[in-house]
Design an enzyme around this catalytic site. Structure first.
Site, short mmCIF file in Angstrom:
data_model
loop_
_atom_site.label_atom_id
_atom_site.label_comp_id
_atom_site.label_asym_id
_atom_site.label_seq_id
_atom_site.Cartn_x
_atom_site.Cartn_y
_atom_site.Cartn_z
N ASP A 53 0.86 -1.19 0.00
CA ASP A 53 0.00 0.00 0.00
C ASP A 53 0.89 1.23 0.00
O ASP A 53 2.07 1.13 0.33
CB ASP A 53 -0.80 0.05 1.31
CG ASP A 53 -2.12 -0.68 1.17
OD1 ASP A 53 -2.35 -1.17 0.08
OD2 ASP A 53 -2.87 -0.73 2.14
N THR B 217 -0.38 4.56 1.49
CA THR B 217 -0.66 5.36 2.67
C THR B 217 -0.32 4.62 3.95
O THR B 217 -0.81 3.52 4.18
CB THR B 217 -2.16 5.74 2.69
OG1 THR B 217 -2.47 6.28 1.42
CG2 THR B 217 -2.46 6.74 3.77
N ASP C 37 -4.51 -2.58 4.82
CA ASP C 37 -5.06 -2.10 6.09
C ASP C 37 -6.57 -2.06 6.10
O ASP C 37 -7.19 -2.02 7.13
CB ASP C 37 -4.50 -0.71 6.43
CG ASP C 37 -4.74 0.30 5.32
OD1 ASP C 37 -5.40 -0.08 4.34
OD2 ASP C 37 -4.25 1.43 5.42
#
Length: 1138
Positions: free
Chosen positions: A458, A460, A788
């Protein structure tokens, strides 16, 4: 009347009534709540306030715990040390040895009337019992060591598990303040805030909700998301996942009284019943072997159809637990086999070990059987044919001794220490990885990570700091590179922006300032926190706006999800009508806008040309600076005369018609949010690239933002040939004309793909699956994924290793993962790679050492038996060697610390052989040296050293110095070879780093001292005679020779060796059948299908190895899914059960 904390002690509603209340669903639930007078009345009866929550006083909490129970499931007691000893005794090889030793012991006391027996033999015979006893003692030592290891391992895992459970916090309101408490502390009457991605820790009734959808598959088996609401279905249950929306609930049942707790209690009972039933069935099967099939089917009729009849209890429990955790109904565990199969296929090391296991098992058992046959035939021919003697009962003793030698050869041939080495290495690494911010949930992930060839990360929070701030804004045709003040913005626009941001964000997102001067802490969604920070920077308090418009005044909420890529909130307007606020990805919101506030706050039509200009001149430059761009817009629905950008309504609009509601919006502003790259990430990515691991970025962000961040991180390197795709383009390239995904099309894309932007969770899953299934690269790719969000679950589960974020990750993502990054930092993944490679190397070192010993010991015993009619290494001596090899060496070699140069080599991938040609060169080279020395000593050693020959002695004769020197030299060579085994990649300096591992040199010195004591004082027990100093020096000289010989072997070029010398190669899928052999057929009641001896022995050890690797040992999945509260009835029980 008794009072608690100023209120009556008697609650207005009993535990029984609450339990019954939670059994209702849907409309029934709504009706049942209204019977009690509505949700607010239930709050009153439980002495709690929907807005203030519980008072938080100790007396009140204690009283609630006593009345309604605590949110904890009582743990299943851990196995006692004696149980583990009993289980260790079940090992087939040990049982054969025990029986043979007892027979030997019995025969040594058996004195038949034998007139011909010479006097000398009687002299020695009263020592005959010593060998049998010594073997029994050796077996006891092995059993105690195994049991102790299992015991300490179980305690370690329970500790780790409670750590995982301690990490799980939940938001509740106490004393009017929102606070995070451990799920074990949640009480009946608590007001809990629930949001997207939560795993609910208790049962409750909704007080208020926005667009709430829950996945109840873990309880019902239904995969469809259930819509929840105070007027639709107000019951929310523990163990279910919030897939969309948010809300507030009052907790009505905790722990064993919650729906999941009730199921869990039943499940425990079912497993116990199943275990009892299996024992009963096994007894019946023995009694009535002819009617076996009848008793089997008859016994299981009318019972819960749990597929467990032909499995050991451990499998039963793990199957039930597995099926439960994977979202099936409790009574449909049929899918569990496939699920465990999937887990099995995952572990790369395990597949290679299985292959090796079966190869060695066959070789070992063949030689053992041959040894016994040759010894017995030679004895019979010599005694009955050549010497022409009649049968005497004492000869039974000789035959038992031959059998013991054969079994001992088998014991040495089978490295049972391998499961121990694997487990020790993994457990040691897991413990150390905790310090490196890696919380390992599945043990096999640790070792698989060492083989990783690709990481899909990912953006972020993993590559960036996840501390978001607004740094640029575009309001009323003004682009500000610094934050504006409220006076710079026309008042009516300023009010709309601050109101729109404050109201249209989850109320769980907050900015806290614990101490003045500290950095403010961002709680909740970080993008929303950045926008709230922007409101604060304008000089407006967002909390006061929220206080005016609490969540229960919302008319409708369109929560953010990966399809919408925006969020909307509808609130009533003070003078009638409704106002919709929305925010989301700029290009998506722009397309829905028809109006915009221009210069000085004048309303203008937002034409297609203006949109394109705004995207070109504002949004793209922001994105190229690595900023995430968010647009804020609104729309008014009015009952009276409508202005240009308003819409006239007569009644309440149809809020479900989202497409028509979310059109003709008025754009308020565009902001650029910066999320800086973590300072340590570029270096970590360079290390990955040097280690042969390709890092890919998969993000939902704009393609320009993604490109900018990827360049800053070093994922995109200037002269590389790479692809950057958006989700739509990616899908176009990998699908055929029918819209189906084709592997050969994915194979054209993934090797060059470095950044996938604007991607959906499905794209991420497709990419991961495509890389794993691809056959393009020789060694097959092993993929790690970070995630996440709740939607990352499928990709995390599919990946070989799934990393979930400990801070930003939702409970759903954590549960689907193998490792939790407690600091959400990419550089922790690099540490996981280092530890993974270290585990792999530790096991390879152990194998290199162990197999050298096995080859030598087996050949010496076999040729000794053929040539000298006796094994030069006695049974007890071989058991001692086996103990050094297995237990002590696995401890010493499994605890080597990782070094940075582990990251300088390429990953092994899926198919590279476990025993490389370099290792095989070392194994065969050292074995050759040791065999030459031992056979040299056996046949001419007595003449060279001028001692009495041990060859041709009677079987009952006492120990000789000749054979003692052979045994001692063998142990010395083995000990010095242990130092050689520390390096497996052909390094010359084998001493390097020796003194950084205290466990290694402590064990080495301890073994050396024990050997001296055994030789000098072992006498009859170890079949040894004390040696003189110069004899000792000869033994040590031959031992040190292995180090010198090792240097010679290293000089032989590996490339010249044939490839056939590498062992344990192959794809994991090929061996799943062999593994199932271990778990299913081995313990099957149907004894006709039992595997052969070689397989049994290996598989017995291997099954233990598999359960240790493949069962998700830490934080068993069921508990985490059902009630994530401190229990410890975990799969640890299965992990050490076999």
């Amino acid at each position: 009347m008794a009072t608690i904390d100023g209120r009556p002690a008697q609650y207005g509603i009993s535990l029984k009534q609450l339990r019954e209340l939670m059994e209702h669903r849907g409309r029934e639930g709504v009706a049942k709540i209204s019977e009690f007078g509505g949700i607010h009345e239930i709050c009153k009866k439980l002495y709690t306030s929907p807005n203030e929550g519980l008072s938080g006083s100790k007396a009140d909490e204690e009283h609630r715990r006593e009345t309604f129970g605590s949110n904890v499931i009582p743990p299943k007691p851990p196995k006692t040390f004696l149980t583990l000893v009993w289980e260790a005794l079940q090992d087939v090889t040990l049982i054969i040895l025990e029986v043979a030793a007892l027979v030997s012991l019995g025969l040594s006391f058996y004195k038949p009337a034998d007139e011909d027996a010479p006097l000398l033999q009687e002299e020695d015979e009263h020592h005959g019992w010593i060998e049998g006893l010594a073997i029994l003692i050796s077996v006891i030592v092995v059993v105690l060591v195994t049991a102790f290891n299992d015991y300490s391992k179980e305690r370690q895992f329970r500790g780790l598990q409670s750590r995982i459970e301690g990490e799980h916090k939940f938001s509740v309101i106490r004393g009017g303040e929102v606070c995070q408490i451990s799920v074990g502390d949640i009480l009946v009457g608590d007001i809990a805030q629930i949001k997207y991605g939560d795993l609910l820790p208790a049962d409750g009734c909704l007080i208020q909700s926005n667009d709430l959808k829950v996945d109840e598959s873990s309880l019902t088996g239904e995969s469809d998301h259930v819509k929840k609401g105070t007027d639709v279905d107000p019951m929310v249950l523990s163990g279910t996942h919030v897939m969309e929306g948010s809300g507030k609930m009052i907790v009505t049942a905790v722990g064993v009284n919650s729906q999941a707790g009730i199921i869990f209690t039943l499940l425990g009972a079912a497993v116990d019943e199943q275990e009892a039933e299996i024992k009963k069935m096994k007894k019946e099967a023995k009694k009535a072997s002819k009617q076996k099939s009848k008793s089997l089917t008859g016994e299981n009729d009318g019972r819960t159809p749990m597929k467990a009849a032909a499995h050991p209890p451990q499998t039963t429990q793990s199957e039930v637990i597995k099926s439960e955790s994977d979202g099936n109904h409790v009574q449909q565990p049929s899918t569990s086999t496939a699920e465990t199969g999937h887990k099995k296929e995952k572990s790369v090391l395990q597949a290679k070990l299985t292959k090796l296991a079966i190869q060695i098992g066959y070789a070992g058992s063949t030689i053992a059987v041959l040894t016994v046959i040759i010894l017995i035939i030679q004895f019979c021919i010599k005694t009955f044919v050549i010497d022409d003697r009649p049968w005497k009962n004492t000869y039974a003793n000789n035959l038992v001794k031959h059998l013991i030698i054969g079994v001992t050869v088998l014991v040495v041939a089978v490295p049972e220490g391998l499961p121990l080495a694997v487990t020790l290495s993994l457990a040691y690494s897991v413990k150390k990885m905790m310090k490196d911010n890696n919380l390992v949930r599945h043990l096999d992930a640790c070792e698989t990570m060492g083989n990783a060839t690709a990481i899909c990360s990912d953006k972020t929070g993993t590559l960036t700091t996840n501390r978001m701030t607004v740094v640029q804004s575009y309001i009323c045709e003004k682009l500000c590179k610094v934050l504006p003040t409220l006076t710079d913005i026309p008042q009516h626009v300023g009010n709309l922006i601050t109101m729109g941001i404050s109201v249209n964000s989850a109320y769980t997102s907050n900015i806290m300032c614990p101490n003045p001067g500290d950095l403010p802490v961002q709680v909740g969604n970080k993008t929303e926190c950045a926008l709230l920070g922007f409101v604060q920077a304008l000089g407006v308090k967002y909390q006061s706006i929220r206080d005016e418009i609490p969540e229960d005044k919302f008319t409708r909420v369109y929560t953010f999800n990966s399809v919408r890529k925006s969020m909307g909130t509808v609130i009533p307007r003070p003078n009638g009508g409704y106002r919709l606020y929305t925010k989301g990805a700029s290009e998506i919101i722009m397309k829905k806008c028809s109006f915009i506030y221009g210069h000085e706050g004048t309303l203008e039509k937002f034409t297609r040309d203006m949109q394109e200009r705004l995207i070109r001149e504002v949004i793209e430059p922001m994105a190229c600076d690595g900023l995430r761009t968010i647009s804020v817009a609104y729309r008014d629905f009015v009952p009276g005369k409508a202005a240009l950008n308003e819409v006239h309504i007569d009644g309440e609009p149809n809020w479900d018609d989202e497409e028509n509601i979310m059109t003709n919006l008025t754009c308020l502003c565009v902001v650029g949010i910066e999320d800086p790259v973590r300072p340590e990430v570029p270096d970590a990515i360079r290390k990955c690239q040097r280690a042969g691991i390709t890092v890919r970025m998969v993000t939902g962000d704009n393609i320009n933002t993604a490109r900018s961040i990827a360049s800053k991180c070093g994922i995109l390197r200037p002269n590389d040939d790479f692809l950057i795709l958006e989700g739509k383009e990616f899908n176009r390239r990998i699908r055929d004309s029918n819209g189906d995904i084709q592997q050969h099309l994915i194979d054209k894309v993934w090797p060059k793909l470095r950044v996938l932007a604007r991607s959906s969770p499905t794209d991420k899953y497709t990419l991961v699956k495509g890389i794993i299934d691809s056959m393009v690269s020789d060694n097959r790719e092993v993929v790690a994924v970070t995630g996440d969000g709740t939607n990352d679950g499928p990709a995390l589960k599919k990946a070989d290793v799934g990393f979930a974020m400990g801070i930003a990750g939702t409970d759903v993502a954590k549960e689907a993962s193998d490792i939790i990054l407690t600091d959400d930092n990419f550089s922790s993944i690099v540490k996981a790679v280092m530890w993974g490679r270290n585990v792999y190397d530790s096991i390879a070192k152990f194998l290199q050492f162990q197999l050298t010993v096995n080859v030598v010991a087996v050949i010496v015993a076999f040729i000794g038996a053929c040539a000298v009619q006796d094994s030069p290494l006695k049974a007890v001596q071989m058991l001692w060697v086996n103990l050094i090899m297995d237990t002590l060496a696995s401890l010493a070699l499994a605890t080597e610390l990782p070094t940075p140069d582990l990251l300088l080599r390429k990953p092994y991938g899926r198919t590279k052989p476990l025993i490389s040609r370099t290792m095989m060169k070392n194994i065969l080279g050292q074995a050759l040296y040791q065999l030459v020395i031992i056979f040299g000593l056996l046949f001419v050693g007595d003449m060279i050293l001028d001692i009495e020959s041990g060859r041709g002695q009677e079987l009952n004769a006492g120990p000789t110095q000749h054979f003692t020197i052979i045994f001692n030299t063998f142990v010395m060579m083995t000990l010095f070879n242990e130092i050689n085994a520390r390096k497996i990649h052909g390094q010359r300096n084998v001493i390097e780093g020796l003194f950084t591992n205290p466990i290694f040199y402590t064990i080495w010195i301890f073994t050396m001292i024990s050997q001296v004591l055994i030789i000098q004082y072992g006498k009859m027990a170890f079949s040894t005679r004390a040696l003189s100093l110069d004899q000792w020096l000869w033994c040590v000289f031959f031992g040190i020779g292995t180090l010198v010989w090792g240097q010679l072997i290293t000089s032989v070029p590996t490339r010249k060796l044939p490839k056939i010398l590498s062992w344990g190669r192959g794809h994991p899928e090929e061996y799943t059948d062999a593994m199932n052999l271990g778990e299913e057929r081995f313990d099957s009641i149907d004894s006709d299908k039992k595997p052969r001896a070689g397989q049994i022995l290996w598989i017995r050890g291997l099954t233990r190895l598999q359960t240790q690797i493949s069962v998700p040992v830490i934080g068993g999945e069921l508990q985490e899914r059902l009630i994530p509260v401190p229990y410890s009835k975990s799969n640890t029980d299965q992990a050490f059960g076999n």
